[in-house]
Design a protein around this motif. Structure first.
Motif, mmCIF file in Angstrom:
data_model
loop_
_atom_site.group_PDB
_atom_site.id
_atom_site.type_symbol
_atom_site.label_atom_id
_atom_site.label_comp_id
_atom_site.label_asym_id
_atom_site.label_seq_id
_atom_site.Cartn_x
_atom_site.Cartn_y
_atom_site.Cartn_z
ATOM 1 N N ARG A 161 31.390 -39.402 14.998
ATOM 2 C CA ARG A 161 32.797 -39.358 14.613
ATOM 3 C C ARG A 161 33.066 -40.257 13.394
ATOM 4 N NH1 ARG A 161 38.091 -37.051 15.449
ATOM 5 N NH2 ARG A 161 39.592 -38.685 14.959
ATOM 6 N N LEU A 162 32.649 -41.504 13.463
ATOM 7 C CA LEU A 162 32.950 -42.450 12.390
ATOM 8 C C LEU A 162 32.199 -42.098 11.104
ATOM 9 C CD1 LEU A 162 32.896 -45.824 14.378
ATOM 10 C CD2 LEU A 162 34.877 -44.420 13.764
ATOM 11 N N ALA A 163 30.932 -41.727 11.228
ATOM 12 C CA ALA A 163 30.141 -41.389 10.047
ATOM 13 C C ALA A 163 30.695 -40.150 9.350
ATOM 14 C CB ALA A 163 28.679 -41.174 10.435
ATOM 15 N N CYS A 164 31.081 -39.142 10.130
ATOM 16 C CA CYS A 164 31.614 -37.913 9.534
ATOM 17 C C CYS A 164 32.969 -38.157 8.886
ATOM 18 C CB CYS A 164 31.713 -36.816 10.590
ATOM 19 S SG CYS A 164 30.121 -36.111 11.075
ATOM 20 N N LEU A 165 33.784 -39.009 9.486
ATOM 21 C CA LEU A 165 35.061 -39.348 8.849
ATOM 22 C C LEU A 165 34.828 -40.015 7.500
ATOM 23 C CD1 LEU A 165 37.258 -40.685 11.814
ATOM 24 C CD2 LEU A 165 37.531 -38.533 10.565
ATOM 25 N N GLU A 166 33.848 -40.908 7.450
ATOM 26 C CA GLU A 166 33.569 -41.581 6.187
ATOM 27 C C GLU A 166 33.018 -40.600 5.156
ATOM 28 O OE1 GLU A 166 31.827 -45.903 4.933
ATOM 29 O OE2 GLU A 166 30.639 -44.737 6.344
ATOM 30 N N LEU A 167 32.159 -39.690 5.577
ATOM 31 C CA LEU A 167 31.573 -38.724 4.650
ATOM 32 C C LEU A 167 32.593 -37.740 4.106
ATOM 33 C CD1 LEU A 167 28.225 -37.948 6.521
ATOM 34 C CD2 LEU A 167 28.472 -39.104 4.317
ATOM 35 N N THR A 168 33.680 -37.529 4.833
ATOM 36 C CA THR A 168 34.707 -36.584 4.387
ATOM 37 C C THR A 168 35.871 -37.277 3.698
ATOM 38 O OG1 THR A 168 35.677 -36.653 6.625
ATOM 39 C CG2 THR A 168 34.158 -34.853 6.127
ATOM 40 N N GLY A 169 35.714 -38.553 3.360
ATOM 41 C CA GLY A 169 36.758 -39.259 2.637
ATOM 42 C C GLY A 169 37.855 -39.842 3.495
ATOM 43 N N ASN A 170 37.670 -39.852 4.812
ATOM 44 C CA ASN A 170 38.666 -40.405 5.727
ATOM 45 C C ASN A 170 38.245 -41.787 6.211
ATOM 46 O OD1 ASN A 170 40.635 -38.026 6.185
ATOM 47 N ND2 ASN A 170 38.635 -37.084 6.521
ATOM 48 N N THR A 171 37.854 -42.632 5.266
ATOM 49 C CA THR A 171 37.335 -43.952 5.615
ATOM 50 C C THR A 171 38.393 -44.802 6.306
ATOM 51 O OG1 THR A 171 35.813 -43.851 3.747
ATOM 52 C CG2 THR A 171 36.225 -46.018 4.707
ATOM 53 N N LEU A 172 39.644 -44.715 5.878
ATOM 54 C CA LEU A 172 40.700 -45.528 6.490
ATOM 55 C C LEU A 172 40.913 -45.148 7.954
ATOM 56 C CD1 LEU A 172 43.328 -45.787 3.604
ATOM 57 C CD2 LEU A 172 41.616 -47.459 4.326
ATOM 58 N N LEU A 173 40.841 -43.843 8.257
ATOM 59 C CA LEU A 173 40.951 -43.423 9.664
ATOM 60 C C LEU A 173 39.771 -43.962 10.465
ATOM 61 C CD1 LEU A 173 42.149 -39.695 9.505
ATOM 62 C CD2 LEU A 173 43.502 -41.746 9.951
ATOM 63 N N ALA A 174 38.574 -43.865 9.893
ATOM 64 C CA ALA A 174 37.391 -44.377 10.578
ATOM 65 C C ALA A 174 37.511 -45.884 10.797
ATOM 66 C CB ALA A 174 36.131 -44.060 9.766
ATOM 67 N N ALA A 175 38.053 -46.589 9.825
ATOM 68 C CA ALA A 175 38.210 -48.038 9.951
ATOM 69 C C ALA A 175 39.166 -48.389 11.087
ATOM 70 C CB ALA A 175 38.715 -48.626 8.631
ATOM 71 N N GLN A 176 40.250 -47.640 11.212
ATOM 72 C CA GLN A 176 41.193 -47.894 12.304
ATOM 73 C C GLN A 176 40.564 -47.595 13.660
ATOM 74 O OE1 GLN A 176 44.285 -49.286 12.186
ATOM 75 N NE2 GLN A 176 43.824 -49.672 10.037
ATOM 76 N N GLU A 177 39.811 -46.512 13.747
ATOM 77 C CA GLU A 177 39.207 -46.130 15.025
ATOM 78 C C GLU A 177 38.072 -47.079 15.413
ATOM 79 O OE1 GLU A 177 38.157 -42.017 14.873
ATOM 80 O OE2 GLU A 177 40.208 -41.347 14.488
ATOM 81 N N SER A 178 37.395 -47.642 14.417
ATOM 82 C CA SER A 178 36.304 -48.568 14.727
ATOM 83 C C SER A 178 36.810 -49.846 15.388
ATOM 84 C CB SER A 178 35.532 -48.920 13.450
ATOM 85 O OG SER A 178 36.314 -49.740 12.589
ATOM 86 N N LYS A 179 38.077 -50.160 15.222
ATOM 87 C CA LYS A 179 38.636 -51.371 15.835
ATOM 88 C C LYS A 179 38.609 -51.303 17.353
ATOM 89 C CE LYS A 179 42.487 -52.770 13.875
ATOM 90 N NZ LYS A 179 43.828 -52.679 13.221
ATOM 91 N N ALA A 180 38.498 -50.087 17.902
ATOM 92 C CA ALA A 180 38.458 -49.939 19.362
ATOM 93 C C ALA A 180 37.207 -50.602 19.948
ATOM 94 C CB ALA A 180 38.502 -48.462 19.745
#
Length: 449
Positions: A161-180
């Motif tokens: 989930r996090l890697a694919c978000l980063e690869l698709t330009g959604n790094t900020l969403l991945a950063a928020q979700e990684s806080k979990a």
């Protein structure tokens, strides 16, 4: 589930303090675990022997090293339900994707077994549909099919989930979700072992073992530093991982294959620390860090090229030239024309790129070389030739991000109907076959739409 107190308890064997600027850290310490065996300075290192006595790396792999065995999972008894809450995972949208490249978001059916959903996820990844894979990973993480105690599956899905978000330009969403994940150095994430049994068996569990796979931990360091708005957190996280890698390398009884994996990880962390400093905008510190990385010289031309490109990125072309001079192999590769481009000598770079294409010795990088040639042709005023070259690359089933962006730029420079040409480009890309090496779920920005 364990109490919140246990979840956030710091493991006593893990150092979490921020590395001080006046001391050496694990990535540049004098006692270098990356050094060849004959120059090791640690008594513990000099006593390490491979169990099989083989001189070549064995069959161990990073994936096998990080995967918890069934007995370990049972012993862990960790409840990861806090990572399965639906509110963690943001809904994804395809509004920023050109219509020809849009696909329906997949969702697991209620009666579909988890194994079938995981197979569908693997297929999406193999086809390069990273945004769809990110959506499906989030759906599976919040589905009742995933048990809160299925550690391997949960961490695998979360990493995807996090890697694919980063690869698709959604790094900020991945950063928020990684806080979990919260504090990955918490004692909750360590597998406490039976020290007496482990020591008698001589296995690697004679010390606390982290249950989170290494790739996820490395990815989380960067994402959490973004999510919490603390750039120093990323540097500190890399140093903490470096300390762990050094301890693993120097652990008595470690087999040779596993030791090589940890050496590669430690070297990779050193380069990542330089990247983190560059992202912080501290180019002087990045240069000092790059100069201070200990260990033997790069094993192969790829490592040398990686270091040279970092020097180019921070503007130290002279240091990159020194690497070029030291390696005769790099002199025949892409580094020399790249340095010409960095110094604005685009005419010389054109000749160098043409020469590489004519030699036909860089087949895997042929598309990248041709694209750089096209860029240099653009800078030297040969617009039509540059356009024809980029269009031939697209026709040859190449559609990586910089290629489509550069071609869209040329369309803007040479035609009043640039938007129509860019839409046709998106349609052509959508008809191409993909093999998971390139993100198919491309945004409008990739085509300058």
């Amino acid at each position: 589930m364990e109490s919140q107190g246990s979840k956030h308890r710091r493991n006593p064997s893990v150092k979490s303090s921020r590395p001080r600027s006046v001391t050496k850290g694990p990535l540049d310490a004098t006692d270098d675990p990356l050094a060849p065996p004959e120059i090791l300075t640690s008594p513990r290192q000099s006593q390490v022997q491979s169990p099989g006595g083989s001189d070549s790396p064995a069959t161990a792999s990073p994936a096998a090293l990080d995967r918890l065995a069934a007995g370990d999972v049972a012993a862990a008894r960790k409840d990861l339900s806090f990572l399965l809450r639906p509110e963690i995972y943001h809904p994804l949208s395809q509004l920023e994707i050109p219509p020809p490249l849009r696909s329906d978001f997949p969702s697991p059916r209620p009666d579909e077994p988890l194994s079938s959903s995981l197979s569908a996820l693997d297929k999406l990844l193999a086809e390069g549909h990273f945004l769809l894979a990110a959506h499906l990973s989030g759906s599976l993480l919040t589905s009742p099919e995933v048990s809160p105690t299925d550690i391997n599956t949960i961490f695998s899905l979360l990493y995807t989930r996090l890697a694919c978000l980063e690869l698709t330009g959604n790094t900020l969403l991945a950063a928020q979700e990684s806080k979990a994940l919260e504090d990955l150095n918490s004692g909750f994430y360590y597998l406490e072992s039976d020290f007496e049994t482990a020591a008698s068996e001589g296995d690697r569990r004679c010390h606390p073992r982290h249950i989170v796979p290494w790739p996820l931990r490395v990815l989380a360091v960067r994402l959490q530093s973004i999510g919490f708005g603390d750039t120093r957190r990323g540097i500190a996280g890399l140093y903490e991982l470096g300390l762990e890698a050094r301890r693993e390398i120097m652990r008595p009884g470690i087999d040779k294959a596993e030791k090589e994996i940890w050496k590669e990880r430690l070297a990779d962390l050193g380069i990542r620390s330089v990247n983190a400093l560059i992202e912080m905008g501290d180019l002087d510190a990045a240069r000092r860090q790059l100069d201070g990385l200990k260990g033997p010289k790069a094993k192969n031309d790829t490592d040398k090229l990686r270091k040279a490109l970092l020097y180019v990125r921070i503007g130290d072309v002279g240091a990159a030239k020194e690497i070029l001079i030291e390696s005769s192999q790099l002199g025949e590769g892409i580094l020399k024309p790249l340095l010409n481009m960095a110094e604005g000598r685009y005419g010389d770079a054109v000749d160098e790129w043409r020469g590489l294409l004519e030699k036909n010795i860089n087949k895997p990088n042929e598309a990248m070389i041709a694209q750089n040639l096209a860029v240099c042709l653009l800078y030297t005023g040969q617009l039509n030739e540059s356009r024809a070259l980029l269009e031939s690359l697209v026709s040859a089933n190449n559609c990586f991000q910089s290629l489509t962006f550069n071609l869209a730029t040329i369309y803007e420079l040479c035609s009043e109907k640039a938007r129509n040409l860019k839409m046709q480009l998106a349609e052509e890309v959508s008809r191409q076959s993909h093999f998971g090496e390139i993100n198919v779920d491309r945004t409008n920005a990739d085509f300058k739409l």
